[in-house]
Design a protein around this motif. Sequence first.
Motif, short mmCIF file in Angstrom:
data_model
loop_
_atom_site.label_atom_id
_atom_site.label_comp_id
_atom_site.label_asym_id
_atom_site.label_seq_id
_atom_site.Cartn_x
_atom_site.Cartn_y
_atom_site.Cartn_z
N UNK B 36 0.60 -1.10 0.07
CA UNK B 36 0.29 0.20 -0.09
C UNK B 36 0.79 1.30 -0.35
N UNK B 37 0.62 2.16 -0.76
CA UNK B 37 1.08 3.26 -1.08
C UNK B 37 1.01 4.17 0.43
N UNK B 38 2.13 4.76 0.77
CA UNK B 38 1.91 5.40 2.00
C UNK B 38 1.89 7.03 2.19
N UNK B 39 2.77 7.85 0.74
CA UNK B 39 2.46 8.67 0.58
C UNK B 39 2.18 8.97 -1.35
N UNK B 41 1.87 10.49 -4.73
CA UNK B 41 0.70 10.24 -5.42
C UNK B 41 0.47 9.24 -5.05
N UNK B 42 -1.39 8.96 -5.17
CA UNK B 42 -1.48 7.70 -5.73
C UNK B 42 -1.33 6.98 -3.80
N UNK B 43 -1.60 7.78 -2.19
CA UNK B 43 -1.37 6.76 -1.26
C UNK B 43 -2.54 6.14 -1.38
N UNK B 44 -2.53 4.98 -0.75
CA UNK B 44 -3.56 4.70 0.32
C UNK B 44 -3.50 3.29 -1.55
N UNK B 45 -3.27 4.03 -2.68
CA UNK B 45 -3.39 2.64 -3.67
C UNK B 45 -2.75 1.34 -4.00
N UNK B 46 -2.99 0.25 -3.77
CA UNK B 46 -1.76 -0.83 -3.67
C UNK B 46 -1.22 -0.65 -4.91
N UNK B 47 -0.04 -1.02 -4.34
CA UNK B 47 1.15 -0.83 -5.76
C UNK B 47 1.99 -2.00 -5.62
N UNK B 48 2.79 -2.33 -7.04
CA UNK B 48 4.38 -2.71 -7.02
C UNK B 48 5.15 -2.68 -5.59
N UNK B 129 -4.44 -0.83 -9.25
CA UNK B 129 -3.68 -0.48 -8.83
C UNK B 129 -3.20 0.98 -9.57
N UNK B 130 -1.97 2.01 -8.89
CA UNK B 130 -1.27 2.45 -8.67
C UNK B 130 -0.73 2.00 -10.59
N UNK B 131 -0.67 4.46 -10.52
CA UNK B 131 0.32 4.32 -12.10
C UNK B 131 -0.40 3.67 -12.95
#
Lengths: 235, 235
Positions: B36-39, B41-48, B129-131
Amino acid sequence: MPHQLDAPTRLAVSTVIFTLRPGAAGRAVLWTPLVRRTREPQLGLWALPGGWLPVNEELEVAAARTLRATTGLAPKYLEQLYTFGEVNRSPDARVVSVVYWALVQSDEAARAAAGPNVRWVPADTLPGLAFDHNRIVEYALWRLRTKVEYTEIAHAFLGGTFTLAELREVYEAVLQRSLDPANFRRTMIASGRLRETGEFQAGAAHRPPKLYRYDPSATRTADDREPFQSERPAS
Amino acid sequence: MPHQLDAPTRLAVSTVIFTLRPGAAGRAVLWTPLVRRTREPQLGLWALPGGWLPVNEELEVAAARTLRATTGLAPKYLEQLYTFGEVNRSPDARVVSVVYWALVQSDEAARAAAGPNVRWVPADTLPGLAFDHNRIVEYALWRLRTKVEYTEIAHAFLGGTFTLAELREVYEAVLQRSLDPANFRRTMIASGRLRETGEFQAGAAHRPPKLYRYDPSATRTADDREPFQSERPAS
DNA sequence: TCAGCTTACAGTCGTGTTGACCAGAAGGCG
DNA sequence: CGCCTTCTGGTCAACACGACTGTAAGCTGA
């Protein structure tokens, strides 16, 4: 660690460019253009065409741009090869290079510009290049030779129409071995991606061969196509 | 152009990690960990899993490090996938991501840590997911499924010894189709890269199967090996 | 003009690979 | 001890592909 800690990692884009030229033994050979380095490090050595990635330019566009800058040509095939990022591959700073490889049409490449800082060399017998560029070209060669066997990129060396003998010459040059003309014809026709133009190539002292055209839309299943690989990138 | 002209291009390393988990229909399915992104951009979204590339760290080491950080595991297979660098893939700055893909042993992954910021999901039914990370995972999946068919990476999901049925389950899970046990045995034995351990797996209500071990040194020709691709990278 | 040369093109044959299928082997279980 | 399961070895046909043979169709030169 040889680098200054505050110096950021720099991002470059380079391109390995291939074309075919008539060879001595009747078989064509792969050639690639090199550029002479005009600044440190490795000043004076020959290197792959490339440069720093501009902030607002796509990777593939940057590759096509440097290709055009050194050869004056547009690529008929352009694909990302690999990203080289070894910490010590450049003596000064940390440089990560996104490397592309490209195929250009042979008759166009024959008219390509070659100034004092651009030199075409046979791809199999390279001089000592700057940085790790020898290894990069070797990898690009391996990828080209591998990919020719299971895809239809060979036509990128040729013009819009070609005879099966011309296409076979491309395969023989890339794979470095002779192919049986009859079997080659059978497999290429069976691939379903060649269309007869209805015209013939006259002028030679033998039966005139049919001219074919490459048809990318023909009988191609969805799952053997690679994602986001453009075969005719915008130059 | 959405970016500040003076802001430099940033270089990141991300990793797509695959493992196998037992599925509902008796067939195993591919799972992948997300963070989970902790900052912004895209904070809160799941990412690689991934991060910025340190100036003094090799690309592959960075990939293995982030893999270890999110899963606590060492990869049994790690290879560069592709470099994604679209100008607008991140809303803030220009980010170029060198993406690796990895296989981890399934029984180890079953014991892998999963905190509030790490979540394992089936690789075929991802959330948003993010990005551009959905597209990246799809490409990694395509590469895994393609490469399983012409290389011997499937054993990376298994332990040191395994039965042919276990190995076949891996292929069936990755390729998403059933394989004939007898034909599978024939082709795997013919590949020459399996060694009998002399032991059997007992305890099941049927004839005990032989245990095999993967032997990378066996009958491998020089020219079908890829240049500089390590199968057992240092973690 | 016509034999002769070269390449284009078509077909056959044998081999190796691969999927479909069959049958015996060897354990545990009721 | 029959019966279930999976393991394991085998056959068979379809197919792909390399090696090879033969015919077609242009041009060249005596």
